[in-house]
Structures are given as structure tokens and as C-alpha cells.
Design an enzyme around this catalytic site. Structure first.
Site, PDB file in Angstrom:
ATOM      1  N   HIS A  39      15.137 -14.085  18.713  1.00  0.00           N
ATOM      2  CA  HIS A  39      13.841 -13.817  19.542  1.00  0.00           C
ATOM      3  C   HIS A  39      13.286 -14.826  20.033  1.00  0.00           C
ATOM      4  O   HIS A  39      12.600 -14.743  21.003  1.00  0.00           O
ATOM      5  CB  HIS A  39      12.772 -13.395  17.945  1.00  0.00           C
ATOM      6  CG  HIS A  39      12.292 -14.575  17.311  1.00  0.00           C
ATOM      7  ND1 HIS A  39      13.096 -15.012  16.149  1.00  0.00           N
ATOM      8  CD2 HIS A  39      11.143 -15.679  17.417  1.00  0.00           C
ATOM      9  CE1 HIS A  39      12.322 -16.067  15.785  1.00  0.00           C
ATOM     10  NE2 HIS A  39      11.214 -16.499  16.581  1.00  0.00           N
ATOM     11  N   LYS A  80     -12.767 -18.680  26.795  1.00  0.00           N
ATOM     12  CA  LYS A  80     -13.250 -17.637  25.751  1.00  0.00           C
ATOM     13  C   LYS A  80     -12.903 -18.194  24.535  1.00  0.00           C
ATOM     14  O   LYS A  80     -12.138 -18.904  24.163  1.00  0.00           O
ATOM     15  CB  LYS A  80     -12.709 -16.291  26.048  1.00  0.00           C
ATOM     16  CG  LYS A  80     -12.888 -15.395  27.189  1.00  0.00           C
ATOM     17  CD  LYS A  80     -12.195 -13.848  27.042  1.00  0.00           C
ATOM     18  CE  LYS A  80     -12.539 -13.369  28.492  1.00  0.00           C
ATOM     19  NZ  LYS A  80     -11.988 -11.879  28.435  1.00  0.00           N
ATOM     20  N   GLU A 108      -0.061  -6.377  28.327  1.00  0.00           N
ATOM     21  CA  GLU A 108       0.510  -5.504  27.537  1.00  0.00           C
ATOM     22  C   GLU A 108       1.674  -5.966  26.750  1.00  0.00           C
ATOM     23  O   GLU A 108       1.670  -5.740  25.568  1.00  0.00           O
ATOM     24  CB  GLU A 108       1.062  -4.159  28.304  1.00  0.00           C
ATOM     25  CG  GLU A 108       2.147  -4.274  29.262  1.00  0.00           C
ATOM     26  CD  GLU A 108       1.373  -4.610  30.547  1.00  0.00           C
ATOM     27  OE1 GLU A 108       2.076  -4.110  31.792  1.00  0.00           O
ATOM     28  OE2 GLU A 108       0.393  -5.114  30.848  1.00  0.00           O
ATOM     29  N   PHE A 126       2.376 -25.031   9.602  1.00  0.00           N
ATOM     30  CA  PHE A 126       1.128 -25.235   9.198  1.00  0.00           C
ATOM     31  C   PHE A 126       0.404 -23.713   9.244  1.00  0.00           C
ATOM     32  O   PHE A 126      -0.538 -23.557   8.302  1.00  0.00           O
ATOM     33  CB  PHE A 126       0.513 -26.120  10.124  1.00  0.00           C
ATOM     34  CG  PHE A 126       0.901 -27.307   9.952  1.00  0.00           C
ATOM     35  CD1 PHE A 126       2.096 -27.726   9.140  1.00  0.00           C
ATOM     36  CD2 PHE A 126       0.507 -28.442  10.885  1.00  0.00           C
ATOM     37  CE1 PHE A 126       2.500 -29.274   9.115  1.00  0.00           C
ATOM     38  CE2 PHE A 126       1.002 -29.792  10.887  1.00  0.00           C
ATOM     39  CZ  PHE A 126       1.911 -30.230  10.135  1.00  0.00           C
ATOM     40  N   THR A 153      10.797 -12.686  -0.043  1.00  0.00           N
ATOM     41  CA  THR A 153      11.821 -12.158  -0.743  1.00  0.00           C
ATOM     42  C   THR A 153      11.449 -11.274  -2.100  1.00  0.00           C
ATOM     43  O   THR A 153      12.517 -11.176  -3.106  1.00  0.00           O
ATOM     44  CB  THR A 153      13.041 -13.169  -1.159  1.00  0.00           C
ATOM     45  OG1 THR A 153      12.645 -14.134  -1.910  1.00  0.00           O
ATOM     46  CG2 THR A 153      13.328 -13.952   0.076  1.00  0.00           C
ATOM     47  N   TYR A 178       1.459 -20.450   9.565  1.00  0.00           N
ATOM     48  CA  TYR A 178       2.102 -19.019   8.790  1.00  0.00           C
ATOM     49  C   TYR A 178       1.828 -19.465   7.164  1.00  0.00           C
ATOM     50  O   TYR A 178       1.576 -18.372   6.641  1.00  0.00           O
ATOM     51  CB  TYR A 178       3.556 -18.531   9.401  1.00  0.00           C
ATOM     52  CG  TYR A 178       4.602 -19.407   8.803  1.00  0.00           C
ATOM     53  CD1 TYR A 178       5.097 -19.530   7.563  1.00  0.00           C
ATOM     54  CD2 TYR A 178       5.267 -19.834   9.649  1.00  0.00           C
ATOM     55  CE1 TYR A 178       6.103 -19.987   7.169  1.00  0.00           C
ATOM     56  CE2 TYR A 178       6.651 -20.371   9.239  1.00  0.00           C
ATOM     57  CZ  TYR A 178       7.000 -20.688   8.012  1.00  0.00           C
ATOM     58  OH  TYR A 178       8.114 -21.150   7.555  1.00  0.00           O
ATOM     59  N   ARG A 213      -4.433 -33.110   6.515  1.00  0.00           N
ATOM     60  CA  ARG A 213      -4.003 -34.363   6.271  1.00  0.00           C
ATOM     61  C   ARG A 213      -2.862 -34.731   6.996  1.00  0.00           C
ATOM     62  O   ARG A 213      -2.775 -36.082   7.423  1.00  0.00           O
ATOM     63  CB  ARG A 213      -3.567 -34.397   4.970  1.00  0.00           C
ATOM     64  CG  ARG A 213      -4.445 -34.137   3.689  1.00  0.00           C
ATOM     65  CD  ARG A 213      -5.196 -35.381   3.330  1.00  0.00           C
ATOM     66  NE  ARG A 213      -4.824 -36.504   2.918  1.00  0.00           N
ATOM     67  CZ  ARG A 213      -5.372 -37.576   2.516  1.00  0.00           C
ATOM     68  NH1 ARG A 213      -6.730 -37.665   2.895  1.00  0.00           N
ATOM     69  NH2 ARG A 213      -4.832 -38.567   2.284  1.00  0.00           N
ATOM     70  N   ASP A 259      -0.247 -16.674   5.692  1.00  0.00           N
ATOM     71  CA  ASP A 259       0.422 -15.552   4.682  1.00  0.00           C
ATOM     72  C   ASP A 259      -0.164 -15.821   3.176  1.00  0.00           C
ATOM     73  O   ASP A 259      -0.478 -14.701   2.738  1.00  0.00           O
ATOM     74  CB  ASP A 259       1.697 -15.967   4.831  1.00  0.00           C
ATOM     75  CG  ASP A 259       2.553 -15.769   6.127  1.00  0.00           C
ATOM     76  OD1 ASP A 259       1.734 -15.039   6.973  1.00  0.00           O
ATOM     77  OD2 ASP A 259       3.771 -15.830   6.092  1.00  0.00           O
ATOM     78  N   HIS A 276       9.450 -11.339  19.701  1.00  0.00           N
ATOM     79  CA  HIS A 276       9.899 -10.986  18.426  1.00  0.00           C
ATOM     80  C   HIS A 276      10.043  -9.595  18.127  1.00  0.00           C
ATOM     81  O   HIS A 276       9.493  -8.813  19.016  1.00  0.00           O
ATOM     82  CB  HIS A 276       8.754 -11.354  17.426  1.00  0.00           C
ATOM     83  CG  HIS A 276       9.356 -12.153  16.194  1.00  0.00           C
ATOM     84  ND1 HIS A 276      10.078 -11.265  15.072  1.00  0.00           N
ATOM     85  CD2 HIS A 276       9.324 -13.253  15.616  1.00  0.00           C
ATOM     86  CE1 HIS A 276      10.380 -12.076  14.290  1.00  0.00           C
ATOM     87  NE2 HIS A 276       9.799 -13.305  14.386  1.00  0.00           N
TER      88      HIS A 276
END
Length: 474
Positions: A140, A22, A45, A205, A263, A207, A225, A211, A117
Site C-alpha cells: 500500500h 480549516k 474523491e 502514536f 489477532t 493508531y 512525553r 484504536d 491502502h
């Protein structure tokens, strides 16, 4: 993609049959292909629970766009992990003996690395559990391994035992909780998803770019790169010397995101309040009772706040009141902060509310420990005061067989000399106590360092008890 080595015959990619795959459209990486084995895990789930875990926890209450979840992050890391191992295989597959099982294991580790997590990003394991479980160590990564085993058994997922073993080892290999050092001769495989060797990995790479985009922040770090130039030398992934500054940007971007987003003073204020609320609700709800049982843990997600907020149990009144304060923007008041002087960093002892209480003025308002919250913030380049680039190996070009470390001064005199900051922030849990808390905080600085180390005094507008602001920042 980097040019092949002279005379090398590139092996064909071993992509799965497209009839059983998919494709999804990701807003960071574009079209991502999901193979049948990955889909067996995704369509459960336990994995779908990741949709209800925001990647940045409560940050969206300050940065409204930060509503992305661990679900899309996991798909992104899965995709990048697959791209990384396929590119290495294309150029060095025969030399390194990379097999289909290695590719499957790396991709699965990327997909499932966060399946264990807890809610609210890292708040659950770093702040909530230590408070209610008396120092009980929980990670986690360990729960991800237990969750994978649970999913395989419950859903009868047909997976090669060696592939499953490698996948679990790759998830925990970079942590303190790893049960053993990796003996596999292909040890570079364990650095792709979560790199305990030097911190350069596809988890970061994804997050950092994801973010930054969600929060509306610019990001000039280009992981492409590094993906294009990675090369395995002596069982570790190395990079072309000309990409030194690209690697530096990875760590600098991470530090910048920690300072400005992760933070942020208001984010930390909300985190403090949620930890207090969860701690007060833990007795009636038994929130921490599920942390060792995957069959119960997968039911725990960010919706626990709504469950507390709408419950009628009188034992949850204090927790409900705290959440109501968050909804109405009546947050713990950020008073001030200071950066620990660099000459004091090595022997710095974390500041506690008791330290501030002992520094309060006499004859005025009497502060109690429960009136104050202190946050000790650490911002670094992943390895404390050490320069992580001194752990990264580089090479001259694809004809060279030598790997080496590059000293900072050979690149630029503008690069940092120090790689760690520690900030101390103090909050008043009651708006009417901001002035007294701020004065005690200043006294503590003078008593500890011989001077006020904060940038400026707490503004008078903060000291006055006023109606709440509707702004996200102030």
C-alpha cells in the site's frame, strides 16, 4: 514543550494564513488545523475514499466500537507529524537547517501515507492478493506514491516538485519497497511518519491511542512525553534517558493490541471467511485487476462486501453464501491454539492445513484440506526476536551532546527477555468437524514437539454441533 537550550533564540513558527485554513475537531487530538495545500488533497474523491476504509478492517464485528476509518487516522498522523517537526524546528531549526519545505513535506507524508491502502486493513495485501496473484509483491506504500502522482495530475494540484519528491520518499523510506536509501543530509525527517530505523513514529502514536479508545481498551502509553523530549543528534531522533520506559510502553502496547484486538480469534475467523469470499468473487468481479491502476483502485473500498452480498450473478453464489454466514454469525469454528516453544522459534516452519490433515486419526471422519484453516500469528515488538529499544538512542539532558543505547538490565529486571511470540491457531470451516479437527491438531503437536503444547483441550461445548451463539466472544 521541553525547555530551550541555553542561549538559544527560537525561530518563529511559519504557520500558513489562517484565512485559508480549516479547523476540524478530532476525538483524539482535539482541534486540528488544515492548511490550503493539504485541503487540495483532502477535497478529492481519492482521499475521501478513506472514509470508507475502516482502520481496523473487520474488527468492528467483534469490537463494535472499532468503526473509525483511515480518514481520521490520516488527519491525526498529519497533525502529529506537523507538531513533531515544528517542535524540533523550534529548538534546533537553525542548527539543522529545517525549512518550510521540510515542514510541508513531513505534514503531507503524514496526511497521505495511507491513501493507497486496500480494503479491510492489511488483509487485502497480506492475505487476499498473495492468494489470487501467485505471490505478486504489492504494498500500500507503493500504491500511495502512485495515487499521489495520479491526484496531482488529475486535480492540477500546485505543489513544489521537491516537496512532492520528499513526501513520496518519506512514505516509502521505511519499507522494503523503498527504491533507494535516502541521501538527504536531513535523514531524521524520514523517521517522523514511518520510522524504519527503530519503529518510533507518529503513525504508531496515533493508531495505538485511536484504536485503543475505539475498542474500549485502556492505553497508558503517553506519546506526549516523547513529543516533548525528542531531539535530533547525529541525524537521528533521540529521547531523554528518563523516557526509556515510555518508549518501552509504545512497543508493549502495540504487542498487547495485536494479541487482544488485531489477532483476536474471532476477528481472524471473520478475516479467513472474507478472504475466501473475495477469492471466489475475484474471477467474476476482477477485484485484483485494479491494483496497478490508481484510476480504478480508488473505487475499491470496504463496500465490496455489500456489492457481493446483493449481486444476483450466479457465479457469486459461493462468495455470497460465505458473507451470509458471517451476517448470521455462523463463523469458522476456532478449535484451539498453541504457542510455539521458545526453543523452537528460530527454526519454526509455518503450519499448513496439510500438516493437520496428515495427523488425523484413522477410522473416523476423513478430513480434507478445504475443511481446515490454519493461522500462524506473529506478535512482536516490531523487530522480531530483537529488542527494538536497542535501536533507539537516548541522551542524558539538553546540555549533553552524547547519545547512547541503554541496556535493559540497567533499567529494570522486570522487562522481558524475549520479544517475539508465534501462535498457531486452527479453525474448522464446518461446525460438525470441530472434534475431528481438534484431535488432529493435538496429534500434530505430539508428533512435532513430543507433547501437547496447547493450554487445554478443546471444550466439549465446541465439539458439539449447537445453534449459533449471539455473543460476540466465547
Amino acid at each position: 514543550m521541553a525547555a530551550p537550550y541555553a542561549g538559544e533564540v527560537l525561530p518563529a513558527y511559519h504557520y500558513p494564513d489562517r484565512r485559508y485554513c480549516k479547523t476540524v475537531l478530532d476525538n483524539v487530538h482535539g482541534y486540528i488545523s488544515l492548511d490550503p495545500l493539504c485541503l487540495r488533497f483532502i477535497d478529492t474523491e481519492e482521499f475521501q475514499r478513506l472514509r470508507d476504509l475502516k482502520q481496523l478492517g473487520l474488527t468492528y464485528m467483534v469490537f463494535p466500537g472499532a468503526v473509525h476509518s483511515r480518514f481520521e487516522h490520516s488527519l491525526g498522523v498529519h497533525w502529529l507529524a506537523g507538531e513533531a517537526i515544528q517542535r524540533i524546528r523550534a529548538h534546533q531549526g537553525e542548527e539543522l537547517g529545517i525549512e518550510d519545505l521540510d515542514v510541508k513535506s513531513v505534514k503531507l507524508a503524514g496526511l497521505l501515507h495511507d491513501v493507497g491502502h486496500g480494503p479491510f486493513s492489511h488483509l487485502f495485501e497480506r492475505d487476499f492478493l498473495p492468494r489470487v496473484c501467485n505471490g505478486y509483491e504489492w504494498s500500500h506504500e507503493d500504491m500511495s506514491v502512485r495515487m499521489i502522482e495520479y491526484m496531482v495530475d488529475l486535480h492540477h494540484i500546485d505543489i513544489d516538485s521537491e516537496c512532492l519528491k520528499k513526501t513520496k520518499e518519506m512514505i516509502t523510506a521505511s519499507t522494503e519497497h523503498s527504491p533507494q536509501k535516502i541521501a538527504d543530509k536531513k535523514s531524521f525527517l524520514y523517521d517522523i511518519v514511518a520510522n524504519g530505523r527503530n519503529g518510533v513514529d507518529v503513525d504508531k502514536f496515533d493508531y495505538l491511542v485511536r484504536d485503543s479508545k475505539a475498542c474500549g481498551m485502556g492505553c497508558n502509553f503517553q506519546f506526549e512525553r516523547l513529543m516533548d523530549t525528542m531531539r535530533v543528534m547525529g541525524e537521528e531522533i533521540c529521547y531523554r534517558a528518563k523516557e526509556y520506559l515510555t518508549v518501552h510502553k509504545l512497543f508493549a502496547t502495540r504487542a498487547d493490541m495485536h494479541r487482544t484486538v488485531y489477532t483476536h480469534p474471532k476477528v481472524k475467523a471473520i478475516n479467513l471467511m472474507v478472504v475466501d469470499a473475495l477469492s471466489k468473487a475475484n474471477g467474476p468481479l476482477g477485484i485484483s485487476s485494479s491494483i496497478d491502476d490508481p484510476a480504478e483502485f480508488w473505487k475499491l473500498d470496504d463496500s465490496i462486501l455489500k456489492s457481493i452480498e446483493t449481486a444476483h450473478d450466479p457465479d457469486l453464489r459461493e462468495a455470497r453464501d460465505l458473507i451470509l454466514r458471517i451476517r448470521r454469525r455462523d463463523l469458522y469454528k476456532y478449535c484451539n491454539e498453541f504457542a510455539v516453544p521458545k526453543e523452537k522459534l528460530e527454526h519454526f516452519k509455518e503450519v499448513t492445513p496439510q500438516d493437520i490433515i496428515c495427523s488425523q486419526n484413522t477410522g473416523g471422519v476423513t478430513l480434507k484440506e478445504e475443511d481446515i484453516a490454519v493461522v500462524n500469528v506473529k506478535i512482536d515488538f516490531t523487530h522480531g526476536k530483537e529488542n527494538p529499544l536497542q535501536r533507539v538512542k537516548f541522551f542524558k539532558d539538553y546540555e549533553s551532546d552524547e547519545k547512547f543505547i541503554i541496556p535493559d538490565h540497567r533499567i529494570s529486571q522486570l522487562l522481558p527477555v524475549f520479544y517475539e511470540d508465534k501462535l498457531v491457531r486452527v479453525y474448522s470451516k464446518k461446525p460438525e468437524l470441530v472434534e475431528a479437527v481438534s484431535a488432529a491438531f493435538e496429534n500434530f503437536q505430539v508428533k512435532t514437539y513430543g507433547e501437547k503444547t496447547q493450554v487445554h483441550e478443546t471444550p466439549d461445548s465446541k465439539k458439539r454441533k449447537t445453534c449459533r451463539s449471539l455473543k460476540f466472544f466465547y
